[in-house]
Design a protein around this motif. Sequence first.
Motif, mmCIF file in Angstrom:
data_model
loop_
_atom_site.group_PDB
_atom_site.id
_atom_site.type_symbol
_atom_site.label_atom_id
_atom_site.label_comp_id
_atom_site.label_asym_id
_atom_site.label_seq_id
_atom_site.Cartn_x
_atom_site.Cartn_y
_atom_site.Cartn_z
ATOM 1 N N SER A 80 27.080 26.652 -112.165
ATOM 2 C CA SER A 80 26.056 26.133 -111.251
ATOM 3 C C SER A 80 26.520 26.090 -109.802
ATOM 4 O O SER A 80 25.729 25.804 -108.914
ATOM 5 C CB SER A 80 25.639 24.724 -111.681
ATOM 6 N N ARG A 81 27.807 26.347 -109.564
ATOM 7 C CA ARG A 81 28.345 26.359 -108.214
ATOM 8 C C ARG A 81 28.991 27.706 -107.926
ATOM 9 O O ARG A 81 29.527 28.356 -108.822
ATOM 10 C CB ARG A 81 29.397 25.257 -108.017
ATOM 11 N N PHE A 82 28.923 28.108 -106.650
ATOM 12 C CA PHE A 82 29.613 29.317 -106.225
ATOM 13 C C PHE A 82 30.844 28.966 -105.407
ATOM 14 O O PHE A 82 31.793 29.723 -105.357
ATOM 15 C CB PHE A 82 28.674 30.209 -105.416
ATOM 16 N N GLY A 83 30.814 27.791 -104.765
ATOM 17 C CA GLY A 83 31.970 27.330 -104.020
ATOM 18 C C GLY A 83 31.689 27.167 -102.543
ATOM 19 O O GLY A 83 30.558 27.295 -102.073
ATOM 20 N N THR A 84 32.753 26.890 -101.780
ATOM 21 C CA THR A 84 32.645 26.620 -100.345
ATOM 22 C C THR A 84 32.857 27.904 -99.554
ATOM 23 O O THR A 84 33.836 28.628 -99.794
ATOM 24 C CB THR A 84 33.700 25.581 -99.927
ATOM 25 N N PRO A 85 31.953 28.244 -98.607
ATOM 26 C CA PRO A 85 32.089 29.481 -97.833
ATOM 27 C C PRO A 85 33.410 29.540 -97.061
ATOM 28 O O PRO A 85 33.962 28.511 -96.644
ATOM 29 C CB PRO A 85 30.878 29.444 -96.890
ATOM 30 N N GLY A 132 20.798 17.310 -110.267
ATOM 31 C CA GLY A 132 21.376 17.096 -108.942
ATOM 32 C C GLY A 132 22.177 18.272 -108.427
ATOM 33 O O GLY A 132 22.781 18.188 -107.352
ATOM 34 N N ALA A 133 22.211 19.392 -109.172
ATOM 35 C CA ALA A 133 22.946 20.568 -108.715
ATOM 36 C C ALA A 133 22.335 21.099 -107.423
ATOM 37 O O ALA A 133 21.119 21.054 -107.220
ATOM 38 C CB ALA A 133 22.931 21.659 -109.787
ATOM 39 N N ASP A 134 23.182 21.581 -106.525
ATOM 40 C CA ASP A 134 22.737 22.126 -105.248
ATOM 41 C C ASP A 134 22.014 23.449 -105.495
ATOM 42 O O ASP A 134 22.627 24.410 -105.974
ATOM 43 C CB ASP A 134 23.947 22.346 -104.339
ATOM 44 N N PRO A 135 20.701 23.548 -105.196
ATOM 45 C CA PRO A 135 19.964 24.787 -105.477
ATOM 46 C C PRO A 135 20.497 25.992 -104.714
ATOM 47 O O PRO A 135 20.401 27.121 -105.188
ATOM 48 C CB PRO A 135 18.523 24.443 -105.066
ATOM 49 N N VAL A 136 21.064 25.768 -103.516
ATOM 50 C CA VAL A 136 21.626 26.889 -102.758
ATOM 51 C C VAL A 136 22.802 27.489 -103.516
ATOM 52 O O VAL A 136 22.968 28.711 -103.584
ATOM 53 C CB VAL A 136 22.060 26.425 -101.354
ATOM 54 N N ARG A 140 23.179 31.302 -105.062
ATOM 55 C CA ARG A 140 24.321 32.177 -104.771
ATOM 56 C C ARG A 140 24.925 32.751 -106.052
ATOM 57 O O ARG A 140 25.323 33.916 -106.097
ATOM 58 C CB ARG A 140 25.385 31.398 -103.986
ATOM 59 N N VAL A 141 25.004 31.923 -107.081
ATOM 60 C CA VAL A 141 25.508 32.418 -108.370
ATOM 61 C C VAL A 141 24.592 33.519 -108.897
ATOM 62 O O VAL A 141 25.043 34.588 -109.329
ATOM 63 C CB VAL A 141 25.627 31.270 -109.389
ATOM 64 N N ALA A 407 12.687 28.131 -100.604
ATOM 65 C CA ALA A 407 13.262 28.845 -101.745
ATOM 66 C C ALA A 407 14.509 28.141 -102.271
ATOM 67 O O ALA A 407 14.813 28.196 -103.458
ATOM 68 C CB ALA A 407 13.603 30.282 -101.342
ATOM 69 N N ALA A 408 15.234 27.467 -101.357
ATOM 70 C CA ALA A 408 16.435 26.712 -101.749
ATOM 71 C C ALA A 408 16.108 25.265 -102.109
ATOM 72 O O ALA A 408 17.019 24.468 -102.311
ATOM 73 C CB ALA A 408 17.455 26.753 -100.620
ATOM 74 N N GLN A 409 14.822 24.910 -102.170
ATOM 75 C CA GLN A 409 14.341 23.567 -102.513
ATOM 76 C C GLN A 409 14.705 22.521 -101.463
ATOM 77 O O GLN A 409 14.732 21.330 -101.756
ATOM 78 C CB GLN A 409 14.864 23.126 -103.882
ATOM 79 N N HIS A 410 14.977 22.955 -100.232
ATOM 80 C CA HIS A 410 15.193 22.011 -99.131
ATOM 81 C C HIS A 410 13.841 21.790 -98.431
ATOM 82 O O HIS A 410 13.626 22.219 -97.298
ATOM 83 C CB HIS A 410 16.238 22.558 -98.159
ATOM 84 N N TYR A 411 12.951 21.121 -99.137
ATOM 85 C CA TYR A 411 11.558 21.053 -98.692
ATOM 86 C C TYR A 411 11.394 20.284 -97.384
ATOM 87 O O TYR A 411 10.665 20.712 -96.482
ATOM 88 C CB TYR A 411 10.699 20.424 -99.790
#
Length: 763
Positions: A80-85, A132-136, A140-141, A407-411
Amino acid sequence: MRNIRVFVSSPGDLKAERQLIADLIESFSKRATIRDRYKFTPFLYERFAPAVTGEAPQVVVNEQMLRPSETDIVICILWSRFGTPLAEINPDTGQPYDSGTEFEFYEAYRAYQKRKTPTILLYRCTRPVPEGADPVQVVRVNAFFKRFEGSKAPLRGLYKSFDTAESLRAALTNDIDTLIARWERPSQRVIDQILRPIWPVAILLAALMAILLVFMSRTPGNVPLLPTPTATPIFLKSGLFNVAVAPFNVAALGFSDTELKEMTDIQLTQTVTEAFVSNFKVKLLDISAAAQLTLWLPDVIEQVNPALVSDDNGAQMLVDNLNQRFHVQADLVIYGVITRNSSGKRVVRPGFYVTGNHPELVEVKGRFDLDSVISVGSLNNDNALKFGLASRAQVIAYAAYGLSLMAAQHYQTAIKDGFDPILAANEADQSKAPVVIYVLKGSASLGSYNVLAATSDPRAEAAQNALNTAENSFRLAFQLDKDYARAALGLASTHYLRLVESGQTDEASLKQVIEEFERALVAKDQPPSAAIPTKVAFGRGQVLALLYAQNQDDDTFKQGNDSLTDVINGARNTSDPQLEEIVARAYALRGSMAVSRAKYNGDSADYESAITDYESAGRLSKVAASQALYHRRLIRVQFDQALTGNDPATIEAMFRQFVTLADPAPPAEELAEIWRDKGRYYRDNDRHSEAAAAFNAALSYDLSAFKPQAAGIWFDLGGEYDTLCQVEAASQAYQQTIRLDGSNPNYQKLPGLIHRYALQSCF
């Protein structure tokens, strides 16, 4: 003995799996059949990288631990995570690495492309993402794994999926066993034991041989024979949200042949396109430097999609072409047409097309026109043209940014930083832009409300504020343009939610909402891609399903069932993901109506219909949360059906399936209700002690937001204590019932019962 170095790469959401992999890798060294020939060493940053401060974590890992390219096997796992850029640029994509995991994967991948080592084993966890997972991060995954799809995919190879620790263990054990079997081949053992120690010498000899061949291949004129140059292939970089700007074009039907030739001779379309793009790029960079937006400009789009884009069909053809040829998804297509306005003047009419690739955007899929922007009568005045297009370029830049955030659910951020700035601009009042943006703002607010209502009490202040914003935005859009179907549809949807949330679902109010949905059908402005008739039919069916749950009227059932069947039949073989989700919802809603009728009439055929509909809904939906919901409803229907058949084994099996569901678990009120139904089953079969235990189990859940439901369970529990002659416990249960829902007429006799309990021990 050969030392097999295994690098384990993953973000921080798979800590348990990392430990499992480390233990499994070490276990291979203990196998009696190979321990004299191989030693397996797992490399994990938490074991080898010291707690150094003052440097970025990835820098510390790179300097203090073996790099992936220096190992024999690289195991990469993602969930569910890709990590920190990172700040470092990935040469394969031209973009900064999205995480240390991506950096480690690509370093190993590039090494394998050059020298066939290390072996890369890639696994994807398919469990539902945690609450609560970060949709962004999730996007990315998904985008990373899409790089492996298709014959022209930028990344080559296979990956495996797992959903439990045991399935990961089985997959990894099988893959490493396969590698060991390959190493154990006689030819491979010769390479490992004899040639590998002299490998550097072999490489040097190969290099000298290559130089000699080049020298010998020269022509008499000392000119080397070089390969015939080939055209550089187009590579579209794909990000989290991809925006394609198509070249603007002329609407041929609006002009005579002479006018078309004149406009072609002076390259009007190129001038207009460049004027728009220059303004659009500047504004987009200004407002969305931090956004993960990838921009495909007209010069590239023209090469990969020669057809002109003027409407929904052209935009969708462009999307399909990009997907088929380059395996990339365009999320937004911007285009423009030079045409005539009602006064006969030449004008530029830009618009944009939302593809609906993201589930969060399916409700706004389709074309959005902003109407005329500027007269192009003065063809040679580039400055005037650029100035006139600047305001529309700004509107679309903000809209693109807002849609990427949706699209990233940051409404809420989409509203504040994307849509509200457009509405605040004075120049937006000169076109249809406010109507369109109010609709987008309303849709973002509905998205925010749905998220808040699903994770907390829908009557909480934050959820109410989101619903108020949605209703006000759609109302303003409808007031500005009563012929805009999207505005009418959005307003009807918010009114329906308002009735459900407030509990004011009387027949007159619900029928008024049906009329509001049908008002969208007669609106003149209906983009075909918006699927307005289908959405209206679903909205009508939604209201009628609620009305039937209240009145159990056969005519209401038929009307609601017919509306939902129209939705299903109207898009039966669609490949449109937006329509597929609507059809899935229609199946589920039709199933809920069948369950309601089955409970009212006791007809087992209705249970069978409901089961079939929920199965269809689960198959069609591509949204993980919806799939989980439909699966939960399916099990619940099977439990209800088993209750009517009085089949103890099936009842217990379905009950156990339901209460042990995880990721996500059923909400508290549903768990409490299934315990209550089980308690009633025990009660009806004179198993009163077991019934009391089931009611107590139902009350162990947090029902503070569902007081009438809790009161009903306390009432049932009091009845069981009464039957068991536990009068003190019965008295306490009835007191709780009154405290929670004392105004309910069903409980009017309880005070008298409590008084009698105080006078005698048992009845």
